[in-house]
Every structure is written in structure tokens, then in C-alpha cells.
Scaffold this active site. Structure first.
Site, short mmCIF file in Angstrom:
data_model
loop_
_atom_site.label_atom_id
_atom_site.label_comp_id
_atom_site.label_asym_id
_atom_site.label_seq_id
_atom_site.Cartn_x
_atom_site.Cartn_y
_atom_site.Cartn_z
N ASP A 155 44.75 37.51 37.63
CA ASP A 155 46.02 38.25 37.15
C ASP A 155 46.67 38.53 38.51
OD1 ASP A 155 45.88 38.56 34.46
OD2 ASP A 155 43.95 39.72 34.99
N HIS A 168 41.45 45.69 32.90
CA HIS A 168 41.25 44.61 32.06
C HIS A 168 42.79 43.77 32.37
CE1 HIS A 168 39.86 41.90 29.23
NE2 HIS A 168 39.91 42.57 28.19
N HIS A 195 36.09 40.83 40.14
CA HIS A 195 35.76 40.46 38.90
C HIS A 195 34.36 40.67 38.41
CE1 HIS A 195 35.93 38.39 35.15
NE2 HIS A 195 37.20 38.44 35.05
N1 CMC Z 1 39.52 46.71 45.66
C1 CMC Z 1 38.69 47.41 46.65
N2 CMC Z 1 37.38 47.52 46.35
C2 CMC Z 1 36.68 47.01 45.13
C3 CMC Z 1 37.76 46.19 44.36
C4 CMC Z 1 39.07 46.17 44.53
N3 CMC Z 1 39.79 45.71 43.85
N4 CMC Z 1 36.97 45.94 43.04
C5 CMC Z 1 35.54 46.13 43.52
N5 CMC Z 1 35.74 46.82 44.76
C6 CMC Z 1 34.38 47.16 45.29
C7 CMC Z 1 33.86 48.60 44.66
O1 CMC Z 1 34.32 49.83 45.12
C8 CMC Z 1 32.37 48.40 44.91
O2 CMC Z 1 32.03 48.82 46.19
P1 CMC Z 1 30.69 49.55 46.59
O3 CMC Z 1 29.55 48.34 46.39
O4 CMC Z 1 30.66 49.93 48.11
O5 CMC Z 1 30.64 50.67 45.77
C9 CMC Z 1 32.08 46.96 44.88
O6 CMC Z 1 33.70 46.34 45.17
C10 CMC Z 1 31.85 46.64 43.42
O7 CMC Z 1 32.88 46.97 42.32
P2 CMC Z 1 32.42 47.36 40.93
O8 CMC Z 1 33.72 48.35 40.40
O9 CMC Z 1 31.12 47.98 40.93
O10 CMC Z 1 32.45 46.10 40.54
P3 CMC Z 1 32.57 45.89 38.68
O11 CMC Z 1 32.03 44.52 38.38
O12 CMC Z 1 32.23 46.93 37.96
O13 CMC Z 1 34.26 45.74 38.49
C11 CMC Z 1 36.43 45.07 38.35
C12 CMC Z 1 34.98 44.56 38.46
C13 CMC Z 1 37.36 43.76 38.01
C14 CMC Z 1 36.76 46.04 37.08
C15 CMC Z 1 36.98 45.58 39.90
O14 CMC Z 1 36.78 44.44 40.80
C16 CMC Z 1 38.26 46.23 39.86
O15 CMC Z 1 38.69 47.29 39.53
N6 CMC Z 1 39.36 45.19 40.33
C17 CMC Z 1 40.87 45.59 40.32
C18 CMC Z 1 41.40 45.61 38.82
C19 CMC Z 1 41.46 44.04 38.46
O16 CMC Z 1 42.23 43.43 39.17
N7 CMC Z 1 40.86 43.71 37.23
C20 CMC Z 1 41.26 42.67 36.47
C21 CMC Z 1 40.09 41.76 36.46
S1 CMC Z 1 40.60 40.06 35.87
C22 CMC Z 1 41.15 40.18 34.26
C23 CMC Z 1 40.27 40.32 33.17
O17 CMC Z 1 39.50 39.34 32.95
O18 CMC Z 1 40.27 41.19 32.65
#
Ligand code: CMC
Length: 428
Positions: free
Chosen positions: A363, A265, A306
Site C-alpha cells: 500500500d 487494512h 505486515h
Molecule cells: N510504524 C512503526 N512501528 C511499527 C509499525 C509501523 N508501521 N508497524 C509495526 N510497528 C512496531 C510495533 O509498534 C511493534 O513494536 P514492539 O514489538 O516494540 O511493540 C512491532 O512493530 C510489531 O507490530 P504489531 O502491531 O504487533 O504487528 P502486527 O503484525 O499486529 O501488525 C500491521 C501489522 C500491518 C497492522 C502494522 O505493521 C501496522 O499498523 N502498519 C501500518 C498500517 C499498514 O500499513 N497496514 C497495511 C498492511 S498491508 C495491506 C493489507 O494486507 O491489508
């Protein structure tokens, strides 16, 4: 408004009908509040499909990349309004007239100082304490200073707490920074704008006044605006949940700060810079991109992806522009910024990231801007918390102003042991 009904069938037999409620925009919701009386709960860890409240503050359409506060588009607000105007809009519902804006600005400006006793709280921290730890504790401590404003059922008291929090967060944030580097605290100045004042409290020293660059102040203001609110994210939902028990606003905001801290987050901007440092040079990018794509490696590109924006993050679009402007204007030569720009280019073209719609998020760019203007990495999440305080407190106020609010209390699917015989300790 109930427009139509959804039926729940179990094994082909309809067991209940539920009203479908329509908002002013976005998905319709199925009102399942009576489901428990039919012997079922819904199961939705991570709230992937659960609306936890009714709100008129922020609308997001992740698929179309839309973010609006009180109906105003985020890129309009970022380009045409300053952060305090956005605060007014979030709190009050409409854009202020000139006189309303002046009055609001004067109220916030006149609440920026903190009680001198609060200053002593910092002395209890070790100098290497993370500034988020200090902010979390000191914001919670504000509740011990304003006993006369803690009647949460009184709208004027709620608004006074909101003003205090918006005004004092930059002061507390800058104090956490000054404490961590062993410099004296710098008091706020009423002749400066909100963003200028924050930079002044961060970078002035008694020996030399800090000259605030208009470009840097404008970028700072834009970072505040782009982080001001984001609907029912983890920290806002945390604030609402804490507030639903009747907790005071300062305690609720401290809960929001804690929830924001994690790297998935608000901690993402700090984690992003830590990652850039780990990558170190443009030559290593390919190795890290491969790690991010490897299913057996937990490494992720921080600042990418995201939960709700699957095409683009409208905040990132504006932030990207500001980022490139700031880098050009300040003409900073920093290898980490080269790594960031090359990573951005690769991720926008790489099939893995494109197909999974993993774009650089707000971010990613805010971290680079903050680094370029000399803000230490450990302060990134603090700045996010400062900016988001208005969103948190607006949601808290909205929740308390709605009739019939209930304490937040999710259900569970129990998977533990049941009906065991307890054997006393001396017989085990
Ligand atoms: N790098 C590499 N792979 C990724 C990433 C990433 N940053 N983010 C998602 N993936 C992949 C993940 O492995 C999954 O692959 P598969 O479908 O093959 O299993 C797919 O993309 C979907 O990911 P998810 O974790 O199921 O997606 P989510 O919606 O639950 O998570 C997230 C969203 C933001 C937590 C995630 O993209 C992440 O961890 N990003 C990095 C941390 C980050 O930058 N967070 C800030 C978000 S913006 C600030 C805010 O609003 O709080």
C-alpha cells in the site's frame, strides 16, 4: 488427511488427542474441533494461530515472502497475466485457454453497466460523503436488483453473481468519485480493457474524452492484480463469516468493503498519503521517524509493516518496480513523492525498522502510484476494494461449495459480572 496426533495435557495429565492435518503447503494444523467436549476452548484473539477454514485459492509463506494464487507466483501473474486472467484463475482454479479467456472477458465486459435505478441511490448522499461509504451502501443495494440469482446453493447462480460483482465494481467506484466532484456519471465502454475502462469512467467528461495512457493503464492493471486476493485477511474472513450465515453475495461483499475500510487494512494506502501530506517536506522526516519509534507515541509509519510478511512483501517488490517506472515515465514533480522516496530510503536502512522487519508494504507503493496518476486519496481504498472483490467472491464461492459448512461462531473468555440480583428501576 490426518498424519499424526497432538495430545493436550493439563497439569501433566493427557486429556485428549487431536489429529494433525497436513495441507499441500504451509503449517500443519491441529484439528481441535472436539476440544469443547473436554471442557476447554482455545483463546486466540486476532487469530494469530488459528486456521478458520480449508482453502485451495491462495498460499502465503510470510517468512519466505511467497504469495501464490492457485499455485501461480504473484510476480509471474503481475508480469505475464492481466487482471482478468487473474480473476479467472482465482474463480476457476486454472489459467484459462485463449477461448476461455475471451469468453470470460466478454462476460465481464457485458455486465459492466448498472441498472439505471441504482444510479439514483447516489443522490441520497451528501457531496462530501466518503466514496467508501457510497460503495459499501450501493454494493449492498445490488442484492435488491438480482432476485433471480440469489440461490446461494446453485453454483451457476453463484458464478453469475461473481461475474456481476467483478464487472460492476469499477462502474460503482467511478460513479462514487464522479458524484463526489459534481461531474456527470460516465458510462462504461466495451471497446476498452478493464483497467482502461475504469480510467475512462473516472476521468472522461462529456466535453472531452480522456486519452488513456498505456503506462498508466498497465500500472492500474498491475495494482488490481496485486490486490486481487490475500488469503484469510480481515476482510476476506469477514466475507466468509457473513456468507456462513447464508447471506446473499452482495451483502457479503458489502461486509468485506466495511472491513477493508480501516487504516490497519485497506485504508492504509489512504492513511499513507495523509501521513505524507502531514510530513509535508523531506526536512520533517526525521521528526516523524522518531515519533514512529517512540513507544509513548501512537504514531506509526503507515504503509510499513505486515502481519504475515516479515522479510519482504512480494507484492511490494513488484509494485516498487512499477512505482519507479511510473514516476520516471510521467516525470511528475511533486514534493510528496520526494518525501515518500526519502522515507522509503530511511526506513530500509534504519535499525528500528530493519530489526522489526517493517518494510514498505504494497500500500505504500500503490498509494504513491495512484497519487502520481491523479487518483484522489479518498479513492485509494475504493480501488483496493474493487480489486479484492474477486478474492472475496472466490472465497465465498469456495466456502459454499464445500460440504458440511457451519455458520462461523467463535467462543469467548468471559470476564464480566455473573449471577447478579436485578433490582427494578424504581427501587434503584
Ligand atoms: N510504524 C512503526 N512501528 C511499527 C509499525 C509501523 N508501521 N508497524 C509495526 N510497528 C512496531 C510495533 O509498534 C511493534 O513494536 P514492539 O514489538 O516494540 O511493540 C512491532 O512493530 C510489531 O507490530 P504489531 O502491531 O504487533 O504487528 P502486527 O503484525 O499486529 O501488525 C500491521 C501489522 C500491518 C497492522 C502494522 O505493521 C501496522 O499498523 N502498519 C501500518 C498500517 C499498514 O500499513 N497496514 C497495511 C498492511 S498491508 C495491506 C493489507 O494486507 O491489508
Amino acid at each position: 488427511m490426518a498424519d499424526s496426533k497432538a495430545s493436550l495435557s493439563i497439569d501433566g495429565k493427557v486429556i485428549a488427542d487431536f489429529p494433525i492435518l497436513t495441507g499441500s503447503a504451509g503449517f500443519d494444523v491441529i484439528d481441535i474441533r472436539t476440544l469443547g467436549s473436554h471442557g476447554y476452548f482455545t483463546y486466540d484473539p486476532g487469530f494469530l494461530a488459528t486456521a478458520s477454514c480449508e482453502s485451495a485459492i491462495t498460499f502465503i509463506d510470510g517468512g519466505k515472502g511467497i504469495l501464490q494464487h492457485r499455485g501461480y507466483a504473484i510476480d509471474d501473474l503481475a508480469k505475464k497475466a492481466d487482471y482478468l486472467e487473474v480473476c479467472y484463475i482465482l474463480l476457476n482454479g486454472d489459467a484459462p485457454t485463449k477461448s476461455q479467456y475471451d469468453e470470460f472477458k466478454s462476460t465481464i465486459t457485458n455486465h459492466t453497466m448498472v441498472h439505471e435505478k441504482l444510479v439514483h441511490f447516489f443522490q441520497g448522499f451528501l457531496p462530501d460523503a466518503h466514496p467508501m461509504a457510497m460503495v459499501c451502501a450501493v454494493v449492498g443495494a445490488l442484492s435488491s436488483f438480482y432476485h433471480s440469482d440469489l440461490d446461494i446453493n446453485e453454483p451457476t447462480q453463484r458464478m453469475r453473481s461473481a461475474h456481476r460483482l467483478i464487472a460492476k465494481m469499477p462502474t460503482i467506484a467511478a460513479m462514487a468519485y464522479k458524484y463526489s466532484i459534481g461531474q456527470p456519471f460516465v458510462y462504461p465502454r466495451n471497446d476498452l480493457s478493464y483497467a482502461e475502462n475504469f480510467l475512462h469512467m473516472m476521468f472522461s467528461v462529456p466535453a472531452e474524452e480522456y486519452k488513456v495512457s498505456p503506462t498508466v493503464a498497465a500500472a492500474m492493471d498491475r495494482i488490481f492484480t496485486l490486490h486481487a486476493d490475500h488469503e484469510q485477511n480481515a476482510s476476506t474472513s469477514t466475507v466468509r463469516l457473513a456468507g456462513s450465515s447464508g447471506a446473499n453475495p452482495y451483502a457479503c461483499i458489502a461486509a468485506g468493503v466495511a472491513s477493508l475500510w480501516g487504516p490497519a487494512h485497506g485504508g492504509a494506502n489512504e492513511a499513507c498519503l495523509t501521513m505524507l501530506e502531514e510530513i509535508g517536506s523531506v526536512d520533517n522526516i526525521a521528526k516523524y521517524v522518531a515519533k514512529a519509534k517512540d513507544k509513548n507515541d501512537s504514531f506509526r509509519l503507515m504503509g510499513f509493516g505486515h502481519r504475515v510478511y516479515k522479510n519482504f512483501d512480494p507484492r511490494a517488490t513488484v509494485m516498487r518496480e512499477t512505482c519507479h517506472e511510473v514516476l520516471k515515465e510521467l516525470n511528475i514533480q511533486d514534493p510528496l513523492l520526494d518525501v515518500a522516496m526519502e522515507l522509503e530510503r530511511i526506513a530500509l536502512e534504519d535499525e528500528y525498522f530493519v530489526s522489526k522487519k517493517l518494510y514498505p508494504n504494497v500500500d505504500f507503493y500503490s498509494g504513491i502510484i495512484l497519487k502520481a496518476i491523479g487518483i484522489p486519496t479518498s479513492m485509494f481504498t475504493v480501488i483496493f476494494a474493487m480489486s479484492r472483490t474477486v478474492g472475496w467472491i472466490s472465497h465465498w464461492d469456495e466456502m459454499l461449495s464445500q460440504p458440511g459448512q457451519k455458520i462461523g461462531r467463535p467462543r469467548q473468555k468471559y470476564t464480566g459480572e455473573i449471577n447478579r440480583t436485578f433490582v427494578p428501576l424504581d427501587e434503584r
